[in-house]
Write an enzyme that holds these catalytic residues in place. Structure first.
Site, mmCIF file in Angstrom:
data_model
loop_
_atom_site.group_PDB
_atom_site.id
_atom_site.type_symbol
_atom_site.label_atom_id
_atom_site.label_comp_id
_atom_site.label_asym_id
_atom_site.label_seq_id
_atom_site.Cartn_x
_atom_site.Cartn_y
_atom_site.Cartn_z
ATOM 1 N N PRO A 160 -2.780 -19.954 -32.505
ATOM 2 C CA PRO A 160 -4.241 -20.090 -32.437
ATOM 3 C C PRO A 160 -4.961 -18.761 -32.177
ATOM 4 O O PRO A 160 -4.386 -17.833 -31.629
ATOM 5 C CB PRO A 160 -4.453 -21.066 -31.283
ATOM 6 N N THR A 221 -5.621 -13.645 -26.292
ATOM 7 C CA THR A 221 -5.425 -14.102 -24.909
ATOM 8 C C THR A 221 -4.084 -14.836 -24.852
ATOM 9 O O THR A 221 -3.463 -15.081 -25.890
ATOM 10 C CB THR A 221 -6.538 -15.081 -24.472
ATOM 11 N N ASP A 222 -3.652 -15.214 -23.667
ATOM 12 C CA ASP A 222 -2.378 -15.935 -23.544
ATOM 13 C C ASP A 222 -2.436 -17.276 -24.266
ATOM 14 O O ASP A 222 -1.446 -17.771 -24.786
ATOM 15 C CB ASP A 222 -2.028 -16.156 -22.069
ATOM 16 N N CYS A 223 -3.620 -17.885 -24.263
ATOM 17 C CA CYS A 223 -3.752 -19.180 -24.934
ATOM 18 C C CYS A 223 -4.124 -19.050 -26.400
ATOM 19 O O CYS A 223 -3.909 -19.959 -27.198
ATOM 20 C CB CYS A 223 -4.745 -20.081 -24.189
ATOM 21 N N TYR A 224 -4.745 -17.920 -26.757
ATOM 22 C CA TYR A 224 -5.112 -17.659 -28.167
ATOM 23 C C TYR A 224 -4.568 -16.287 -28.553
ATOM 24 O O TYR A 224 -5.297 -15.296 -28.589
ATOM 25 C CB TYR A 224 -6.629 -17.672 -28.344
#
Lengths: 594, 128
Positions: A160, A221-224
């Site tokens: 993502p 980012t860590d999530c994206y």
């Protein structure tokens, strides 16, 4: 005490003293009271539930009570009782409810006309007759609506990405909304084709089923974790494509002309010099808000025609200014249902891209006030003719005109016939109103109750500017040297050598600006052996500035005409100073490095 | 009827219009002319009855003659009948007919003002 039968409902009207009682819609065997006092007695009975309904907004004299007679826990009788201070039947306005109209839409008996047909109906039948004859009036407008755009949800990629910047066909969309939501504005130009292709064109391409290339940059980012994305999408590939237009369907719009001596390219089209033409926008008689300027019906949640599909009014548009007669709508709808017939990308030369949007609002004829407001004609809607030759926010108004006059093909300005033309399409406005009429007649479009009306007062305020650039008067050199037009070239050369400027304004005996000569003019005259009077070598068509202009305008004038100095004149065209490109660069350097 | 002349290098310096007027006796109105050292483009207005004669006279002198029968080429898909072309046309080629824009033949002088004024880029000059 008199009794009169009310003609259309067959119910009774009591005239008693100064009060008028009207009972209608009796649907039971309960006998109608014969005297007003008996009505009040009935209302007091324990099996009767009466409800006082708010007085009508503008007819304060008339108030309505609804009496419901309960018998065996069912409604036995439902009366509407009007109490009026005026003993006259017209105070009892012809009315109907929105649910009655929707019932007629469902059963196919609804009577719909366009706002173009309504004036003659009201003229012939009167407002009360028109309420009985017409259920819905459809309006429509189709013009350049720059304040338009779409929210697009792309869906999540793998891995993502949280998109910070994005481009669709090289047109930048705003990426600062979550991860894969973008807002694409209609007027954003493309990075490769400039203003000939912009946000509006991407919207039209999407609606037309064409593929759009998407590029995105992520923040990581860590999530994206993803940093970049490139893909090609069609409208159907998007989770949502929601059109949200902050300001559409202006109630009316200023007509534009141009007093200056050069052609202007504006969002009001090409404006020819010296009042060569007048351009206007808006559908006049068909304009949605002009048909309900008091917002009797138009409000938040009203279902409308938007871009060929059903959409909704979100609320007042930005710059909503009902106090000045320039109210606006904020509208929203599903782009996936819209059609490219009613959403058309355009480019105004040397202005930029914009989107032509079709907007239509149905107006239910609930009462005589709405019958009267939808009877508005082109001649009733006036607009100012504004001079775009003055490049300021508050442009001078030359005169007032009406849509009837604008649509006639010419208006008079300063005794001269000036041709007029529109930039919005009345042909397409008719298509919008006509299509909406068909939808309602076919039972495909039901009217919604507004959640709340649009604000009836308010004004669009100018920007508060806290970091203002100075005015020409603050920056100009006041120790300007001028010469008369009868001095010789060598004399002028001596003056220019002794002054700080390369430009020498030439003035008449009373100090009025006649022309200008430069060191180049003098050198050329000497080189050609022409050393006669300055009046023979001066430039007579002089660009000048005024002390109350922001320096940005003076800078733009120097840039447009490739000149390095402007004489500053007062309102009588007397030279009071000089502003040069050196002054501007000094100002800029000072601001930057101080 | 309007004629557009494309004058090639080599003959641009010759008094072509004058000689055609003398030969045909036609009343010719020059609507627009741009002539430089090597070539020229001229738009003339001629009465319909002399049109054929004038056209032949120019062609016999080596000039390309185009009859401007269609004023401008309009992309009907793109035109929304707004009217932005109407007031800016110096010869009044366009007008509304029941709020649809129509173009009258025989008025256009191929100046191109409408091409840049059309917000929908629906107009194009006949030649270019």
């Amino acid at each position: 005490m008199e009794t009169a039968s009310y003609p259309n409902t067959g119910s009774l009207l009591w005239l008693y003293g100064s009060r008028c009682f009207h009972a209608s819609r009796s649907i039971s065997d309960e006998a109608e009271p014969e005297k007003p006092s008996a009505v009040l007695d009935v209302l007091k009975r324990p099996d009767v539930h009466s409800k006082r309904i708010k007085p009508a907004r503008q007819g304060g004299a008339c108030e309505r009570l609804t009496a419901q007679f309960f018998r065996n826990r069912t409604v036995g009788v439902c009366w509407d009782i009007f109490l009026s201070e005026k003993v006259q039947a017209p105070a009892v306005a012809a009315e109907k409810s929105l649910s009655e109209i929707n019932e007629r839409i469902r059963d196919g008996s609804v009577r719909v006309v366009t706002a173009e047909e309504m004036p003659s109906i009201v003229e012939e039948l009167g407002p009360d007759g028109a309420v009985r004859e017409v259920d819905v009036v459809t309006t429509g407008t189709f013009g350049a609506m720059c304040s338009s755009g779409v929210f697009l949800n792309l869906g999540h990629s793998d891995p993502p990405i949280k998109i910070s910047r994005a481009w669709l066909n090289r047109v930048e969309a705003y990426g600062g909304v979550a991860a894969v939501d973008l807002f694409l504005g209609a007027t954003q130009p493309s990075e490769d084709k400039g203003i000939e292709y912009g946000g509006a064109h991407v919207i039209e391409d999407l609606v037309s089923g064409r593929a759009v290339d998407v590029m995105g940059e992520g923040v990581g980012t860590d999530c994206y974790p993803r940093m970049e994305i490139e893909t090609t999408l069609h409208l159907e590939d998007l989770n949502q494509a929601l059109m949200v237009n902050p300001r559409n369907a202006y109630q009316r719009y200023n007509a534009a002309t141009n007093s200056s001596d050069r052609t202007l390219h504006t969002y009001m089209g090409t404006l020819l010099p010296r009042f060569g033409n007048v351009h206007y926008s808006g559908a006049g008689v068909l304009n949605p808000i002009s048909n309900d300027p008091e917002f009797e019906y138009i409000g938040t949640g009203v279902r409308i025609f938007l871009g060929g599909a059903q959409g909704y009014i979100v609320g007042p548009g930005t710059q909503h200014s009902p106090d000045t007669g320039f109210a606006t709508l904020m509208v929203a709808g599903d782009l996936k249902r819209m059609s490219s017939e009613f959403l058309r990308a355009a480019t105004f030369t040397r202005y930029g891209p914009t989107l032509y949007v079709g907007v239509g609002v149905p107006i239910p004829i609930l009462n005589e006030r709405l019958a009267l407001s939808t009877a508005v004609r082109d001649s009733d809607i006036t607009v100012p003719i504004v001079d775009y030759g003055v490049q300021r926010r508050d442009r001078p108004v030359l005169r007032s005109t009406s849509y009837a006059e604008l649509k006639s093909g010419s208006v008079e300005i300063n005794g001269k016939e000036v041709p007029t033309a529109s930039l919005s399409s009345f042909h397409m406005a008719r298509r919008v109103a006509g299509t909406l009429k068909e939808w309602i007649e076919r039972g495909e479009f039901l009217l919604t109750e507004p959640a709340e009306p649009l604000p009836r007062s308010g004004i669009s305020r100018p920007m508060k500017q806290t970091k203002e650039l100075p005015y020409v008067g603050d920056v100009m050199n006041r120790d300007v040297v001028t010469v008369g037009e009868n001095i010789s070239v060598p004399e002028a050369a001596r003056v220019i050598v002794g002054s700080r400027f390369d430009h020498l304004p030439v003035v008449s005996d009373d100090g009025k600006l006649m022309g200008i000569i430069t060191t180049w003019d003098i050198s050329k005259a000497v080189a050609n052996g022409n050393i006669s009077r300055v009046s023979e070598i001066m430039t007579r068509r002089v660009y000048s500035a005024t002390p109350d202009e922001p320096i940005e305008l003076a800078a733009r004038m120097m840039d447009t005409h490739s000149i390095s100095a402007l004489p500053v004149v007062d309102k009588d065209n007397r030279v009071i100073g000089m502003i040069t490109s050196n002054d501007l660069s000094r100002l800029f350097a000072g601001r930057r490095f101080r | 009827m309007k004629l557009m002349l494309r004058v090639a290098p080599g003959i641009v310096r010759k008094p072509l219009i004058a000689s055609v007027i003398l030969e045909t006796g036609a009343l010719i109105n020059i609507e627009r002319a741009s002539i430089d050292a090597v070539s020229g483009e001229i738009v003339l207005d001629v009465s319909d009855d002399k049109c054929k004669q004038v056209k032949d006279a120019f062609e016999s002198r080596g000039v390309d003659v185009i009859l401007l029968e269609i004023p401008v080429i309009r992309n009907e898909e793109e035109c929304v009948h707004c009217g932005a072309c109407i007031a800016i046309c110096p010869t009044g080629t366009f007008r509304f007919d029941d709020w649809k824009v129509v173009a009258d033949p025989g008025k256009c002088i191929q100046c191109g003002a409408c091409v840049t004024a059309c917000p929908h880029r629906a107009l194009q000059l006949v030649l270019r």
